[in-house]
Each structure stands twice: as structure tokens, then as C-alpha cells.
Write an enzyme that holds these catalytic residues in place. Structure first.
Site, mmCIF file in Angstrom:
data_model
loop_
_atom_site.group_PDB
_atom_site.id
_atom_site.type_symbol
_atom_site.label_atom_id
_atom_site.label_comp_id
_atom_site.label_asym_id
_atom_site.label_seq_id
_atom_site.Cartn_x
_atom_site.Cartn_y
_atom_site.Cartn_z
ATOM 1 N N ASN A 137 -5.841 -2.646 6.922
ATOM 2 C CA ASN A 137 -6.173 -2.742 8.343
ATOM 3 C C ASN A 137 -7.465 -1.998 8.679
ATOM 4 O O ASN A 137 -8.155 -2.364 9.628
ATOM 5 C CB ASN A 137 -5.005 -2.260 9.211
ATOM 6 C CG ASN A 137 -3.926 -3.327 9.303
ATOM 7 O OD1 ASN A 137 -4.221 -4.514 9.385
ATOM 8 N ND2 ASN A 137 -2.668 -2.929 9.248
ATOM 9 N N GLU B 240 0.868 -1.177 0.000
ATOM 10 C CA GLU B 240 0.000 0.000 0.000
ATOM 11 C C GLU B 240 0.904 1.226 0.000
ATOM 12 O O GLU B 240 1.746 1.366 0.893
ATOM 13 C CB GLU B 240 -0.881 0.013 1.255
ATOM 14 C CG GLU B 240 -1.863 -1.140 1.321
ATOM 15 C CD GLU B 240 -2.713 -1.089 2.591
ATOM 16 O OE1 GLU B 240 -3.924 -0.901 2.471
ATOM 17 O OE2 GLU B 240 -2.158 -1.245 3.699
#
Ligand SMILES: NC(=O)c1ccc[n+]([C@@H]2O[C@H](COP(=O)([O-])OP(=O)(O)OC[C@H]3O[C@@H](n4cnc5c(N)ncnc54)[C@H](O)[C@@H]3O)[C@@H](O)[C@H]2O)c1
Length: 290
Positions: free
Chosen positions: A190, A152
Site C-alpha cells: 500500500n 507481508e
């Protein structure tokens, strides 16, 4: 400055994996640690991975030797002065990360790109006060970094577009698939994963189903490669608690707050695979699921 030289700071779980990624991508790879003992255990992890690659026929033993010849472990930050890229994978602590980047700013060429592997901290906060705010980018690898394809890439408030472009090129060079995210808590993975995991734990607390049946439903019904409880045992309940708390503190959303069972399991040392027992007992019957 040399764009074929990569610096990795921290030789723990993630740093040693990221160093392998750098070696396999052809970088001369510097690995920085606080002391010789941590360096040795990081290098040991890298060797073990490459030995496994030789056993599985992925690389020859000569290739392994030439990869290891490109690895430069050190406890002296000044040795990283030539790096074109610097990836930090030290403890998840904003002051420590910022202070390390500030120190490295004085050592590295102004055009070198700084990347942080933080999971839950703000890229903007880490960059602020380093003197290199526009050249700090989030690059969040997945564990195990040497195997998982995704990174990411996140742009802090002051990160320049040019720096993001350079980070994308680095990801491609490292044979990773990248996604772009804003500098928001938990980025994509997350942000989505933690509430889902906590929901599974709450379902267990409420007696909705057993550990095994929840995991079977997730794997067979949703097609996930691992059940949530298998994943939590692999990550470690202590790590899950810490990540959940950091996101909860930033987002103030109760879905991120770790359910009470997590703390009870930590108190009982049921951390998962690393202590031999978590939601499952390794080699024996499950703790909660029977
Ligand atoms: N473990 C994961 O699953 C995972 C996944 C993605 C991202 N992350 C992130 O990666 C980072 C590292 O996590 P980890 O699990 O590898 O931690 P770890 O505890 O395994 O390793 C951290 C290492 O950094 C070293 N270190 C500390 N300060 C240092 C300094 N100033 N200079 C050089 N080395 C230093 C420590 O000695 C330690 O070996 C954290 O920001 C974490 O949030 C972790």
C-alpha cells in the site's frame, strides 16, 4: 495449545478468505464473529468458494465435506483457547484490535502466536498493552486471500525474532509467498500502490486521458494484470478513500491524500462494482471514459 489449530477473528471479506487458507492448509479452523448473522454470512462465503472449487475440479465433493468438517464457527471467544495461531481480520480500528488481542491474551496459551491482518495500522500500536507484545506479528494477506499468493510479514518494535520465524513457518504451511517488512505505514504494497492510484485519479481529473486509455496504458505498457481504475472499482472507492486517509495521516505526504474526485464519487454512490457503478458502469458504457 495445538499448532494444528488456527483461530480467525472476523468472518468478513478477509477473515472468510483466511479461514479458507487455513482449511486448505489442514488446520482445524475456528472462526470467531460478534454474532450469528455475521458468522452465517462468513460461512456462506466459505461454502460458495469451496462449491466453486468442486465445480472447477480442484477438489472433490468429499474433500469439500471434510474441509467443512474442520471449520468451527463460533461467537464465543473462549472456544478458541486451544489455538496455536490467532489471526485477526476485524475492522481497521486500532483500539478494537488491541482490545480483542488483550481479551484473547487471557484465553490463549502464552506460546500462541497472534497475527494481525491490518493494512494501514501499526503492528506495534496494536500489540502494545495486550500483554503479548513480543508475540504479535503483522501478516497482511491480499484480497482475495484464498487466491492471492503474497503475504507481508511485519515485525513490530517489540515483536521477537522467534515470533517472526513462526510467522514465516505459518506462511509456508499456508502455501503463501512471504515478504518481510518493517512496521511502517502501508508496509510495501500500500506504500507503493496508493500514491500510484492517486496519481492515476489526478491524471484523470486533469483531463490527461480517459479511464480506458489510462487502464490500457497500464495493462499493455506496464504489463499489470488490471488497470488502476478496474482495481479501484473492485476494491471500492470508499475503501480506497479510507486507506489513503489513514496513510496520509501517518505519512503527511500529499501523494497519499485522496484527490477530490474520490469524495465526489462516494457522495454520488459510485463506489465501484459493489454499487454497479464506479469509474466503469458494469454492463454498460463507462462513466468517465465513455
Ligand atoms: N478488504 C481488503 O481488501 C483488505 C485487504 C487486506 C487487509 N484488509 C484488512 O483486513 C481487516 C478486515 O477487513 P475486511 O475487509 O475483511 O472487513 P469486513 O468489514 O469485511 O469484516 C470485518 C468483520 O469483523 C467482524 N468483527 C468486528 N469486531 C469483531 C470482534 N471483536 N470479534 C470478531 N469479529 C469482529 C465484523 O462483524 C465483520 O464481519 C482490516 O484490518 C482491513 O484493513 C482488508
Amino acid at each position: 495449545m495445538n499448532d494444528n489449530v488456527l483461530g480467525v477473528m472476523g468472518a468478513g471479506t478477509m477473515g472468510s478468505g483466511i479461514a479458507i487458507v487455513g482449511l486448505l492448509a489442514g488446520f482445524e479452523t475456528w472462526l470467531l464473529e460478534t454474532d450469528q448473522e455475521h458468522l452465517d454470512s462468513g460461512v456462506q462465503r466459505i461454502r460458495q468458494f469451496l462449491d466453486g472449487s468442486v465445480r472447477r475440479g480442484k477438489i472433490s465433493s468429499e474433500q469439500k465435506d471434510s474441509l467443512l468438517a474442520k471449520l468451527h464457527p463460533t461467537a464465543d471467544a473462549r472456544e478458541l483457547h486451544e489455538c496455536g495461531y490467532l489471526i485477526e481480520a476485524i475492522f481497521e480500528d486500532v483500539d478494537m484490535k488491541r482490545s480483542l488481542f488483550r481479551d484473547m491474551n487471557a484465553i490463549l496459551h502464552p506460546d500462541a502466536l497472534f497475527l494481525t491482518n491490518t493494512s494501514t495500522l501499526s503492528v506495534t500500536s496494536i500489540a502494545c498493552g495486550t500483554g503479548r507484545e513480543d508475540r504479535v506479528v503483522g501478516m497482511h494477506f491480499c484480497n482475495p486471500a484464498a487466491i492471492m499468493k503474497l503475504v507481508e510479514i511485519s515485525q513490530g518494535v517489540k515483536t521477537s525474532n522467534k515470533s517472526v520465524q513462526k510467522a514465516k513457518q505459518l506462511a509456508i504451511r499456508c502455501h503463501k509467498t512471504f515478504v518481510l517488512t518493517h512496521d511502517t505505514p502501508g508496509f510495501i504494497l500500500n506504500y507503493l500502490l496508493i500514491p500510484f492510484e492517486n496519481d492515476c485519479i489526478r491524471a484523470l481529473e486533469e483531463g490527461l486521458a480517459t479511464v480506458e486509455d489510462i487502464d490500457t496504458a497500464i495493462k499493455t505498457g506496464l504489463g499489470y494484470p488490471m488497470g488502476t481504475f478496474e482495481l479501484l472499482d473492485t476494491v471500492g472507492l470508499d475503501v480506497h478513500h479510507a486507506v489513503s486517509m489513514r496513510l496520509y495521516e501517518q505519512l503527511h505526504d500529499p501523494r497519499y491524500a485522496p484527490p477530490p474526485l474520490v469524495q465526489r464519487m462516494i457522495d454520488a454512490n459510485l463506489l465501484g462494482r459493489k454499487t454497479g457503478q464506479g469509474f466503469y458502469t458494469y454492463g454498460k458504457a463507462g462513466v468517465f471514459g465513455g
